[in-house]
Design an enzyme around this catalytic site. Structure first.
Site, PDB file in Angstrom:
ATOM      1  N   HIS A 123     -13.421  62.173  20.335  1.00  0.00           N
ATOM      2  CA  HIS A 123     -13.635  62.176  18.484  1.00  0.00           C
ATOM      3  C   HIS A 123     -14.843  62.201  18.345  1.00  0.00           C
ATOM      4  CE1 HIS A 123      -8.935  61.878  18.643  1.00  0.00           C
ATOM      5  NE2 HIS A 123      -9.050  62.955  19.272  1.00  0.00           N
ATOM      6  N   GLU A 146      -1.707  50.978  20.154  1.00  0.00           N
ATOM      7  CA  GLU A 146      -1.282  53.080  20.898  1.00  0.00           C
ATOM      8  C   GLU A 146      -1.738  53.162  22.361  1.00  0.00           C
ATOM      9  OE1 GLU A 146      -1.553  55.717  18.056  1.00  0.00           O
ATOM     10  OE2 GLU A 146      -1.690  57.806  19.538  1.00  0.00           O
ATOM     11  N   GLU A 161     -11.643  62.613  12.969  1.00  0.00           N
ATOM     12  CA  GLU A 161     -10.681  62.814  12.038  1.00  0.00           C
ATOM     13  C   GLU A 161     -10.844  61.706  10.740  1.00  0.00           C
ATOM     14  OE1 GLU A 161      -7.559  60.276  14.614  1.00  0.00           O
ATOM     15  OE2 GLU A 161      -7.683  62.007  15.199  1.00  0.00           O
ATOM     16  N   GLU A 186      -9.647  55.117  17.864  1.00  0.00           N
ATOM     17  CA  GLU A 186      -9.327  55.069  16.943  1.00  0.00           C
ATOM     18  C   GLU A 186      -9.397  53.773  16.535  1.00  0.00           C
ATOM     19  OE1 GLU A 186      -5.792  57.391  16.247  1.00  0.00           O
ATOM     20  OE2 GLU A 186      -6.659  58.979  17.484  1.00  0.00           O
ATOM     21  N   LYS A 244       3.792  64.099  17.588  1.00  0.00           N
ATOM     22  CA  LYS A 244       3.441  65.244  17.462  1.00  0.00           C
ATOM     23  C   LYS A 244       4.211  66.339  17.107  1.00  0.00           C
ATOM     24  CE  LYS A 244      -0.721  62.290  18.397  1.00  0.00           C
ATOM     25  NZ  LYS A 244      -2.105  62.738  19.629  1.00  0.00           N
ATOM     26  N   LYS A 253       0.366  58.124  10.925  1.00  0.00           N
ATOM     27  CA  LYS A 253      -1.445  58.317  11.116  1.00  0.00           C
ATOM     28  C   LYS A 253      -2.342  59.563  10.862  1.00  0.00           C
ATOM     29  CE  LYS A 253      -2.613  58.442  16.170  1.00  0.00           C
ATOM     30  NZ  LYS A 253      -3.507  57.781  16.804  1.00  0.00           N
ATOM     31  N   SER A 286      -8.224  64.920  22.977  1.00  0.00           N
ATOM     32  CA  SER A 286      -7.103  63.683  23.714  1.00  0.00           C
ATOM     33  C   SER A 286      -5.737  64.212  24.057  1.00  0.00           C
ATOM     34  CB  SER A 286      -7.658  62.066  23.685  1.00  0.00           C
ATOM     35  OG  SER A 286      -6.618  62.201  22.350  1.00  0.00           O
ATOM     36  N   ASP A 297      -6.039  52.646  19.081  1.00  0.00           N
ATOM     37  CA  ASP A 297      -6.112  53.867  19.344  1.00  0.00           C
ATOM     38  C   ASP A 297      -6.750  53.757  20.947  1.00  0.00           C
ATOM     39  OD1 ASP A 297      -4.755  55.414  21.162  1.00  0.00           O
ATOM     40  OD2 ASP A 297      -4.655  57.457  19.630  1.00  0.00           O
ATOM     41  N   ASP A 303       1.793  57.835  22.868  1.00  0.00           N
ATOM     42  CA  ASP A 303       1.506  58.859  22.759  1.00  0.00           C
ATOM     43  C   ASP A 303       1.589  59.701  23.519  1.00  0.00           C
ATOM     44  OD1 ASP A 303       0.276  61.323  21.572  1.00  0.00           O
ATOM     45  OD2 ASP A 303      -1.934  60.162  21.643  1.00  0.00           O
ATOM     46  N   HIS A 351      -0.847  63.249  12.803  1.00  0.00           N
ATOM     47  CA  HIS A 351      -1.336  64.464  13.139  1.00  0.00           C
ATOM     48  C   HIS A 351      -2.071  64.258  14.598  1.00  0.00           C
ATOM     49  CE1 HIS A 351      -5.526  61.872  12.176  1.00  0.00           C
ATOM     50  NE2 HIS A 351      -5.003  61.471  12.650  1.00  0.00           N
TER      51      HIS A 351
HETATM   52  C1  PEP Z   1      -4.352  61.916  17.085  1.00  0.00           C
HETATM   53  C2  PEP Z   1      -5.154  61.623  18.484  1.00  0.00           C
HETATM   54  O1  PEP Z   1      -5.539  62.332  19.257  1.00  0.00           O
HETATM   55  P1  PEP Z   1      -5.639  64.096  19.332  1.00  0.00           P
HETATM   56  O2  PEP Z   1      -4.803  64.971  18.743  1.00  0.00           O
HETATM   57  O3  PEP Z   1      -7.101  64.524  20.113  1.00  0.00           O
HETATM   58  O4  PEP Z   1      -4.428  64.088  21.048  1.00  0.00           O
HETATM   59  C3  PEP Z   1      -4.189  60.953  19.210  1.00  0.00           C
HETATM   60  O5  PEP Z   1      -4.614  60.502  20.702  1.00  0.00           O
HETATM   61  O6  PEP Z   1      -3.641  60.138  18.930  1.00  0.00           O
HETATM   62 MG    MG Z   2      -3.015  58.689  20.415  1.00  0.00          MG
END
Ligand code: PEP
Ligand code: MG
Length: 436
Positions: free
Chosen positions: A154, A284, A204, A163, A336, A387, A42, A241, A311, A364
């Site tokens: 996911h 999130e 995940e 999430e 990230k 996370k 995503s 999330d 994010d 992650h």
């Molecule tokens: C970890 C996530 O998913 P992705 O790595 O698929 O963006 C997220 O959206 O926070």
């Molecule tokens: Mg996210």
């Protein structure tokens, strides 16, 4: 002090069975560093480019070109540079690419070199990565946000929310937090089985049962926390999330599993109501990446009660974050490394967030590997939150296990971030009811 001697990349597999980039760096001293780049599903549309191609047996998922860019242009650019000059290394990599979004050589190529150089420089000094990056101040272990119910893109179930995380913020140490997380995860398996629901897992490592409503999933989590003998909220809170950029279409939020279509007003009211009923300390991407007005409204309405993490809206990019700060959007940054594509830029964005009173959650990606860099990054920066998925599946527990090792190594000097890690730490610690 030693210079970069050789840089070598190869294609390896990630947790979804897709190819990704691994880079090995050797310094003149013989010290070595290795890093593997993660991959999102995503993804935010403003992320630096993950270069993919069809040049492999994996169809359109290959990283042949990214690997070739590391072994060619990027290796040539950094060879001979002092490895501990991380900013100079990263600037050189970015200059070699020459585009704002790392679209020519690929953020996956650049990040692999950036992280492997940092690891080699740490090895040269005989220091663990968290100590090399964080210096003497690195002693705070993060609260883990563990994704135990998977939905959205996911998983193949009908849950719109991506999430559902458990947050063992009331533990006395990281080790205890992880144990509580694992106990709730096992209890959750029992709760789901008792309701006749599947315990197969999503990307995940969280369960992906055939639940539909966000409320139902939150209730199941509260039941699992209680079944594990822990107190919801005070011991183990919840974080969500919903990844709403994935739900945003034609100016509205479509919760298909729930048959709900909401505008930003309606979504604000929905999150407020949810926070009133469940022990949620963090949401999130409660609004979509381009819905700046919705984000500002949500922050004004809930920002003094709940951690609101950006994010997709910030993509670990200092310019996007600065825009968000100007517009009073969110109160926390999701971090990230592959969204921005180098270690130095990641640290710069985190520093900006911290200066402006935003919390940072090191994260992650849904496509992960055995690489544990983010565990060290969380301790190095003392950000207090990580996370990294469910407390199960090797690609996820690799990070948590690394944090156990760091906690043991720090011994009496280790401090668990606890409720204070959250912007609303005082409120959580006081034990007042969510939404009060
Ligand atoms: C970890 C996530 O998913 P992705 O790595 O698929 O963006 C997220 O959206 O926070
Ligand atoms: Mg996210």
């Amino acid at each position: 002090m030693s210079e970069v001697a050789t840089v070598h990349a190869r294609q390896v597999l990630d947790s979804r069975g897709n190819p990704t980039v691994e880079v090995e760096v050797e310094l003149g001293s013989g010290a070595r560093g290795r890093a593997i780049v993660p991959s999102g599903a995503s993804t935010g549309s403003h992320e630096a480019l993950e270069l993919r191609d069809g040049g492999s047996a994996y169809g359109g998922k290959g990283v042949t070109q990214a690997v070739a860019h590391v072994n060619g242009e990027l290796a040539a650019a950094v060879r001979g540079l002092e490895a501990s000059h991380q900013e100079l290394i990263d600037q050189t990599l970015c200059d070699a690419d020459g585009t704002p979004g790392k679209t020519r050589l690929g953020a996956n190529a650049i990040l692999g070199v950036s992280l492997a150089v940092a690891r080699a420089a740490a090895a040269e000094r005989d220091l663990p990565l968290y100590r090399y990056l964080g210096g003497v101040g690195a002693h705070v272990l993060p609260v883990p946000l563990m994704n135990v119910l998977n939905g959205g893109v996911h998983a193949d179930n009908a849950l719109d929310c991506q999430e559902f995380m458990i947050v063992p913020l009331g533990a006395a140490s990281f080790g205890e937090a992880l144990r509580w997380g694992a106990e709730v995860y096992q209890a959750l398996r029992g709760v789901l089985r008792a309701r006749g629901l599947a315990t197969t897992v999503g990307d995940e490592g969280g369960f992906a049962p055939a639940l539909q409503a966000t409320e139902e999933a939150c209730a199941v989590l509260v039941a699992a926390i209680e079944a594990a003998g822990l107190r919801p909220h005070r011991d183990v809170a919840l974080a969500l999330d919903p990844a709403t950029s994935e739900l945003f279409e034609d100016g509205a939020y479509h919760f298909k599993g729930e048959g709900r279509r909401l505008d930003a007003d309606g979504l604000c009211a929905y999150w407020s109501e949810l926070v009133r009923h469940f022990p949620i300390v963090s949401i999130e991407d409660g609004m979509a990446e381009e819905d700046w007005d919705g984000w500002a409204q949500l922050t004004a309405q809930l920002g003094d009660r709940v951690q609101l993490v950006g994010d997709d809206v910030f993509v670990t990019n200092p310019e996007r974050l600065a825009e968000g700060i100007r517009r009073r959007v969110a109160n926390a940054l999701l971090v990230k490394v592959n969204q921005i594509g180098s270690l130095s830029e990641t640290l710069q964005t985190m520093a900006l967030a911290t200066r402006q009173g935003y919390a940072c959650v090191v994260s992650h990606r849904s496509g992960e590997t055995e690489d544990t860099t983010i565990a060290d990054l969380a301790v190095a920066t003392g950000c207090g939150q990580i996370k990294a998925g469910a407390p199960a599946r090797t690609d996820r527990v690799a990070k948590y296990n690394q944090l156990l090792r760091i906690e043991e190594e720090l011994g009496d000097a280790a401090r668990f971030a606890g409720p204070a890690a959250f912007r609303l730490g005082q409120w959580v610690a006081a034990g007042s009811e969510p939404g009060a």
